[in-house]
Write an enzyme that holds these catalytic residues in place. Structure first.
Site, PDB file in Angstrom:
ATOM      1  N   ASP A  80      69.260  76.553  65.971  1.00 41.22           N
ATOM      2  CA  ASP A  80      69.502  77.498  64.880  1.00 41.22           C
ATOM      3  C   ASP A  80      70.127  76.817  63.673  1.00 41.22           C
ATOM      4  O   ASP A  80      70.755  75.760  63.786  1.00 41.22           O
ATOM      5  CB  ASP A  80      70.389  78.650  65.351  1.00 41.22           C
ATOM      6  CG  ASP A  80      71.780  78.198  65.797  1.00 41.22           C
ATOM      7  OD1 ASP A  80      71.858  77.161  66.484  1.00 41.22           O
ATOM      8  OD2 ASP A  80      72.768  78.875  65.464  1.00 41.22           O
ATOM      9  N   GLU A 175      74.102  78.258  68.281  1.00 37.68           N
ATOM     10  CA  GLU A 175      75.337  77.478  68.204  1.00 37.68           C
ATOM     11  C   GLU A 175      76.148  77.859  66.982  1.00 37.68           C
ATOM     12  O   GLU A 175      77.381  77.915  67.033  1.00 37.68           O
ATOM     13  CB  GLU A 175      75.002  75.981  68.175  1.00 37.68           C
ATOM     14  CG  GLU A 175      76.210  75.057  68.314  1.00 37.68           C
ATOM     15  CD  GLU A 175      76.871  74.677  66.987  1.00 37.68           C
ATOM     16  OE1 GLU A 175      77.941  74.060  67.019  1.00 37.68           O
ATOM     17  OE2 GLU A 175      76.307  75.022  65.910  1.00 37.68           O
TER      18      GLU A 175
END
Length: 408
Positions: A80, A175
């Site tokens: 991400d 994350e």
């Protein structure tokens, strides 16, 4: 390691921004789609046991090519990009042989990467540097890490003369919103220790993170017509302002560095009837961390005492802890990374992470995981950049670490 740039440029064109607001796993569908693409690529280059689970976690194995038993090592990166700035329609540009001057990212909007504001870019004079067009972040955090790991695995497959033990590869979602390790199956991953490639500039080697918590402050006001409000109205906006000012004004991110902790006010939503403050709390020292959590709760208690009623509710939730506590138990995991950098002419820079990585949580889940540089700078914003050579050296570092473990 020349393929690393091509991979990176392909990955960042896929929008995988995570979301603070979503309750799904992963928080955005695009991450799961990207995970599936990575799974197919890992199979194509020859990795075994490739899996992409329903939560978007990618795992794969490069089998050992030696007879003796050595630790199984893992390399991990996250898929991400930060919610802080758009990751849609990223339009990167390669500044060839950077000349040491300011870089105009967007002439129309007068967005300039200035050397007086970001002097670290001068360290890369003469190198090729990937920058943004000023409208989005770049995504080097952490798609550079993904590109580096996959490039290194392909290199090892194509060069069987380089001896290595079993290597595990893992890519995680979410994350950036603190959920990267939530559904990471350490047992399934099967590594004895691991490294995240989620650090900054070349040479960074990190085995210390913040202790981290988040705090939500809810303030219940009372709205009364302002013409007859005396001794009746409780303005939640003003109470919120009082709360903010009761925390130390210098213990904030913009006034701290090194090992100094802070309170960071992320957002304020307020009107007369109700207000909400969202904080993150950070400190390297566990004792000071616990004191900070009590301090923010105490502010709420004092305001409640002043108003003689419960108008402030402070909820604190731990997020992760300083991984140094666990990594110190297997110090050789840092020593090998240090030696590997030296072996490929990189000067190691041991620095504390003023942030966190998946490795913070994983280390406390039984998988000691220090952090290696991925090469980028100015993450989460339009001034993010990554030198091409730094990515190539990160991929080379992964190969060298694998080689050193095989020779232990």
């Amino acid at each position: 390691m020349k393929d690393v740039l091509e991979r990176f440029l392909g990955y960042i064109r896929i929008d995988t921004q995570s979301s603070e607001e979503s309750d799904t796993v992963p928080t955005t569908k695009t991450q799961l789609e990207f995970a599936k693409k990575l799974g197919e690529e890992l199979k194509a280059i020859g990795l075994k046991d490739v899996s992409v689970d329903e939560n978007g976690y990618v795992m794969a194995t490069l089998e050992s090519n030696i007879d003796k038993k050595v630790p199984t090592i893992g390399f991990i990166a996250h898929m991400d990009t930060s919610p802080d700035l758009s990751g849609t329609n990223i339009n990167p540009r390669i500044v060839e042989k950077y000349d040491g001057q300011d870089i105009v990212l967007n002439k129309e909007k007068n967005i300039v990467l200035k050397i007086n504001e970001f002097p670290e870019i001068l360290e890369y004079k003469g190198q090729d540097i990937v920058v943004t067009d000023g409208n989005t972040l770049l995504g080097a955090d952490d798609k550079a890490g993904i590109a580096e790991i996959i490039t290194a695995m392909e290199y090892l497959i194509n060069h069987p003369e380089i001896k290595h033990g079993t290597i595990k590869v893992g890519f995680t979602p979410d994350e950036e919103v603190g959920k990267g390790a939530d559904h990471f199956d350490v047992k399934k991953f099967g590594a004895d220790l691991a490294y995240t490639l989620d650090g900054g500039g070349i040479g960074e080697l990190e085995c210390e993170t913040f202790n981290a918590a988040k705090a939500k402050v809810i303030i219940e006001g009372r709205n009364v017509h302002p013409g007859s409000a005396k001794n009746k109205m409780t303005n939640a906006v003003l109470v919120a302002n009082k709360f903010i000012n009761m925390l130390p004004e210098n213990e904030v991110p913009e006034r701290t560095e090194g090992y100094e902790g802070f309170f960071h006010l992320l957002s304020v939503k307020s009107e007369v009837e109700t207000a909400e403050l969202n904080y993150i709390i950070r400190d390297f020292d566990r004792k000071k961390f616990e004191e900070r959590k009590e301090q923010i709760k105490e502010v709420g208690k004092k305001i409640n005492e002043e108003y003689n009623k419960e108008i402030v509710c402070v909820k604190v939730e731990d997020q992760y802890y300083n991984m140094k506590e666990k990594i110190d138990e297997v110090k050789y995991v840092v020593d090998i990374a240090h030696d590997a950098m030296k072996a490929i002419d990189i000067e190691p820079i041991l620095v504390p992470i003023r942030g966190g990585t998946d490795g913070s949580r994983l280390s406390f889940m039984g998988l000691p995981t220090p952090n290696l540089f991925a090469g980028g700078h100015n993450f989460h914003g339009r001034f993010e950049f990554v030198p091409v050579l730094s990515m190539e050296k990160a991929a080379e570092l992964v190969v060298k670490i694998a080689e050193l473990y095989a020779n232990r």
